[in-house]
Design a protein around this motif. Structure first.
Motif, mmCIF file in Angstrom:
data_model
loop_
_atom_site.group_PDB
_atom_site.id
_atom_site.type_symbol
_atom_site.label_atom_id
_atom_site.label_comp_id
_atom_site.label_asym_id
_atom_site.label_seq_id
_atom_site.Cartn_x
_atom_site.Cartn_y
_atom_site.Cartn_z
ATOM 1 N N ILE A 100 0.865 -1.191 0.000
ATOM 2 C CA ILE A 100 0.000 0.000 0.000
ATOM 3 C C ILE A 100 0.901 1.241 0.000
ATOM 4 N N ARG A 102 0.729 5.687 -0.010
ATOM 5 C CA ARG A 102 -0.209 6.790 0.187
ATOM 6 C C ARG A 102 0.336 8.043 -0.479
ATOM 7 N N LEU A 141 -4.921 6.081 -1.277
ATOM 8 C CA LEU A 141 -4.174 4.867 -0.937
ATOM 9 C C LEU A 141 -4.126 4.008 -2.195
ATOM 10 N N VAL A 276 2.926 2.461 3.051
ATOM 11 C CA VAL A 276 2.215 2.323 4.323
ATOM 12 C C VAL A 276 2.542 0.942 4.873
ATOM 13 N N VAL A 390 -1.986 5.149 8.664
ATOM 14 C CA VAL A 390 -3.209 5.818 8.218
ATOM 15 C C VAL A 390 -4.357 5.443 9.150
#
Ligand SMILES: *[C@@H]1O[C@H](CO)[C@@H](O)[C@H](O)[C@H]1NC(C)=O
Ligand SMILES: *[C@@H]1O[C@H](CO)[C@@H](O)[C@H](O)[C@H]1NC(C)=O
Ligand SMILES: *[C@@H]1O[C@H](CO)[C@@H](O)[C@H](O)[C@H]1NC(C)=O
Ligand SMILES: *[C@@H]1O[C@H](CO)[C@@H](O)[C@H](O)[C@H]1NC(C)=O
Ligand SMILES: *[C@@H]1O[C@H](CO)[C@@H](O)[C@H](O)[C@H]1NC(C)=O
Ligand SMILES: *[C@@H]1O[C@H](CO)[C@@H](O)[C@H](O)[C@H]1NC(C)=O
Ligand SMILES: *[C@@H]1O[C@H](CO)[C@@H](O)[C@H](O)[C@H]1NC(C)=O
Ligand SMILES: *[C@@H]1O[C@H](CO)[C@@H](O)[C@H](O)[C@H]1NC(C)=O
Ligand SMILES: *[C@@H]1O[C@H](CO)[C@@H](O)[C@H](O)[C@H]1NC(C)=O
Length: 637
Positions: A100, A102, A141, A276, A390
């Protein structure tokens, strides 16, 4: 929030990947997940974040106020619940290791504060810390597989998805849905809407006081500005004060705002490099919002929230659509005329509730109205999910810009300091709006719709701080679950009349063409064709079906290939109810400049209902236009 008019005259479908307005029956989804997955997906780790739209069917919320306007209908609830569960199934079955990333940026020219007068009532030193009176941030994301290939993205941007105004009768995406449509078309080339593996989600945030109608409000009868304080016009009052733009009509406005959001998200997605990492945590509580207390000293607590009630300005509506009666925003005194009617029909609000909501003049004391079921929820969900750095804060309503900023800060301040905190609006249950205490004093629409009173936001800040602390200290299991909300099985009702049966003109069949296409079109033209139709409600759960296809003839394989369906932005499906139980459906196709030259046809699929004796029988039908040619729109010289 608007009152949908019952028994719509036409039913149209352009793009049916709706995100489920404000909520589904949360409980129905969780029950279905329980049956399939045991304890894997449950209250704590599933967030249903909805949208504020004028383009989706209602009919799935149990509290009386909402049943009066939209009913409670199995036919609305089942497709919604099944659709949500199906998308979770697809995600579950495609689960694989991945990464992931961001990214965030600012998006201009796509939002406007619709209650600047309320915003200005916030303390000056607080306002000075922000450049704008709306949050322009887009947070993205990006999800990839282990090879780095993109598989999806989710984004948040604070704007009402009401570019389509409340006169719309089509089931459609609004600006956020159109952004999703564009990005998915991009990443799944050649696929029909909702097909292909890439998923692009555009979610609600703190959009409470944010309109997408960026040309702003003016009096449509005189062309002059509306009154700044109460958004009303000298002649015609609230109803005449409407916000428009940036397009010439609501379709163009939807397209422009949606395109802006799509472009920004696409850019942020392409450049997302900040990974992330870390753990996933989730915390959920039910809170009785009528009964939130604060400790004022060692021995005493005071209750800061009220039984739900809507103020007079709720009935005024907003610049995104004014109410039909003579209410105006900013009312801090009741109107004896309407109060009298209210008292006679529904009873007087108690003195306690009146005092608790001060300075809101109460129009509907919904917390004191319980017939045949409670008019508003008392028990709501507060919930937070953290994915590494997050934090997604799921809020059961529409927070204003400044409310959202205070909430993000409260979550960070306590314990989750280095987190990117984002507000997922309209989550799990709907409780209208949440303003700051200062905005509440002005009693514009958002303040009048802050249903648990002036300290509603303070109560939420306290609750979400609690969730953040529990996550940060790894003590989520110690959080009390809170009181379970009721789930009603009796006294549910709806006022929407049944679709009884369909008739067709003599000597014709359902699906026959009433008005044919022309033989030749150019790119950019609009093709229209009208069919003898049945009521679309007879088609039941149409999630995996379509009312419309646009098909091209492939000369090599000699087969018809579907290029658009009813979920495509390029198509519109208008169903018109005529007299004598007859109805017809007009399909429009706006031929895009990218359409290939060739031979095309438009098909319509539906169901009609007849009575055999007293037994209703539903039969599928289909029809096709004549074949027509699309030519390239340039000239040979
Ligand atoms: C709106 O406020 C203006 C003053 O700013 C006032 O003159 C007008 O009467 C108000 N309109 C209504 C309908 O209350
Ligand atoms: C809704 O939009 C249409 C144009 O698409 C416009 O004619 C109509 O006046 C608008 N209505 C409201 C209440 O904003
Ligand atoms: C919420 O709290 C109030 C005040 O304590 C109580 O009267 C009410 O029954 C509670 N609501 C529910 C649904 O439990
Ligand atoms: C706590 O506040 C209450 C209510 O204001 C007051 O009556 C009481 O004396 C206070 N107690 C202490 C210890 O300050
Ligand atoms: C609204 O209309 C009613 C009935 O005509 C009238 O009695 C009342 O004074 C009006 N209220 C306002 C604020 O204009
Ligand atoms: C409510 O307040 C009004 C005005 O302050 C008062 O006249 C009335 O008696 C009160 N009602 C009750 C039930 O206490
Ligand atoms: C229906 O078709 C029959 C036979 O072709 C014809 O006699 C009759 O006039 C038609 N009726 C109508 C209403 O067109
Ligand atoms: C479709 O139905 C509407 C409503 O009855 C009617 O006004 C219209 O003329 C019909 N269109 C055609 C092509 O028959
Ligand atoms: C397909 O074949 C038809 C008839 O042979 C021809 O007129 C048409 O141009 C062809 N279309 C394409 C896209 O090749």
């Amino acid at each position: 929030w608007h009152t949908p008019q019952s028994s719509p005259k036409s039913f149209t479908q352009t793009h049916n990947r709706k995100k489920g307005s404000s909520l589904c029956s949360e409980k129905c989804v969780l029950q279905a997940l329980q049956v399939k997955y045991g304890d894997l997906y449950q209250q704590d780790n599933v967030v249903l974040s909805g949208t504020h739209t004028h383009c989706g069917p209602g009919g799935y919320f149990q509290y009386t106020l909402f049943m009066i306007t939209s009913g409670y209908m199995k036919a609305a609830i089942e497709p919604l619940v099944n659709g949500i569960v199906k998308s979770i199934d697809i995600a579950h079955n495609n689960m694989k290791p991945g990464r992931i990333y961001r990214n965030r940026g600012e998006l201009d020219d796509s939002s406007l504060n619709r209650s600047p007068h309320s915003y200005l009532n916030n303390p000056e030193e607080e306002r000075r810390r922000y450049k704008w009176n709306t949050d322009k941030q887009v947070l993205v994301l990006k999800f990839t597989d282990q090879d780095g290939d993109g598989i999806g993205m989710i984004s948040w941007f604070a704007v009402h998805a009401v570019s389509m105004n409340y006169t719309n009768r089509m089931v459609s995406s609004d600006n956020m849905g159109y952004a999703s449509y564009l990005l998915e078309q991009d990443k799944n080339p050649g696929g029909l809407p909702g097909q292909g593996s890439f998923v692009a989600g555009f979610s609600s945030s703190n959009l409470g006081d944010v309109t997408p109608n960026t040309r702003g409000p003016y009096c449509v009868n005189t062309g002059l500005p509306c009154d700044y304080l109460n958004s009303s016009c000298p002649i015609g009052g609230t109803k005449m004060c409407q916000a428009f733009g940036p397009g010439e009509d609501m379709f163009e406005s939807t397209r422009i705002i949606g395109h802006n959001v799509y472009l920004k998200a696409k850019e942020l997605y392409a450049n997302a490099v900040e990974e992330v990492t870390g753990f996933i945590h989730h915390a959920h509580q039910w809170v009785n919002m009528t009964d939130v207390t604060v400790q004022i000293n060692e021995t005493h607590t005071v209750r800061i929230t009220c039984k739900p009630a809507l103020g007079h300005s709720f009935a005024a509506g907003t610049i995104d659509g004014g109410g039909d009666l003579n209410f105006t925003q900013g009312a801090v005194e009741g109107d004896p005329f309407w109060d009298g009617i209210r008292d006679a029909l529904l009873g007087q609000p108690s003195n306690q509730t009146k005092e608790c909501h001060h300075p809101k003049p109460i129009l509907l004391s919904t917390g004191e109205m319980n017939w045949p079921l409670p008019w508003h929820p008392q028990i709501v969900d507060v919930q937070m999910i953290t994915i590494g750095s997050v934090a997604v804060v799921a809020v059961p309503g529409e927070m204003t810009t400044m409310s959202g900023r205070r909430l993000r800060e409260a979550v960070k301040e306590g314990t989750l300091k280095d987190m990117e905190v984002v507000i997922a609006g309209l989550s799990n249950v709907y409780t209208h709006y949440i303003t700051t205490y200062e905005e509440y004093q002005v009693q514009r629409y958002e303040g009048a719709s802050t249903i648990y009173g002036p300290h509603t936001l303070s109560a939420y800040l306290q609750k979400y701080r609690g969730l953040a602390r529990a996550i940060a200290q790894d003590r989520v299991s110690e959080l009390p679950a809170g009181p379970q909300p009721p789930f009603f099985t009796e006294n549910l009702f709806n006022f929407v009349p049944l679709a009884l049966f369909d008739r067709k003109p003599e000597n014709m069949s359902f699906g026959d063409v009433l008005e044919e296409v022309y033989p030749v079109y150019r790119q950019g033209d609009v093709v229209t064709v009208t069919f003898v139709a049945g009521n679309p409600r007879n088609s039941g759960d149409i999630r995996d079906k379509t009312f419309v296809t646009v098909e091209i003839f492939d000369n090599r394989t000699e087969t018809w290939e579907v290029v658009h369906n009813d979920a495509s932005w390029e198509t519109r499906f208008h169903w018109l109810k005529g007299s004598n139980w007859q109805s017809n459906a007009t399909v429009e196709w706006q031929i895009p400049p990218t359409a290939l030259a060739g031979s095309y046809r438009i098909k319509h699929f539906g169901h009609y209902k007849e009575l055999k004796g007293l037994q209703p029988v539903i039969t599928p039908y289909e029809g096709s236009s004549d074949v027509f040619t699309v030519t390239a729109s340039f000239y040979y010289e």
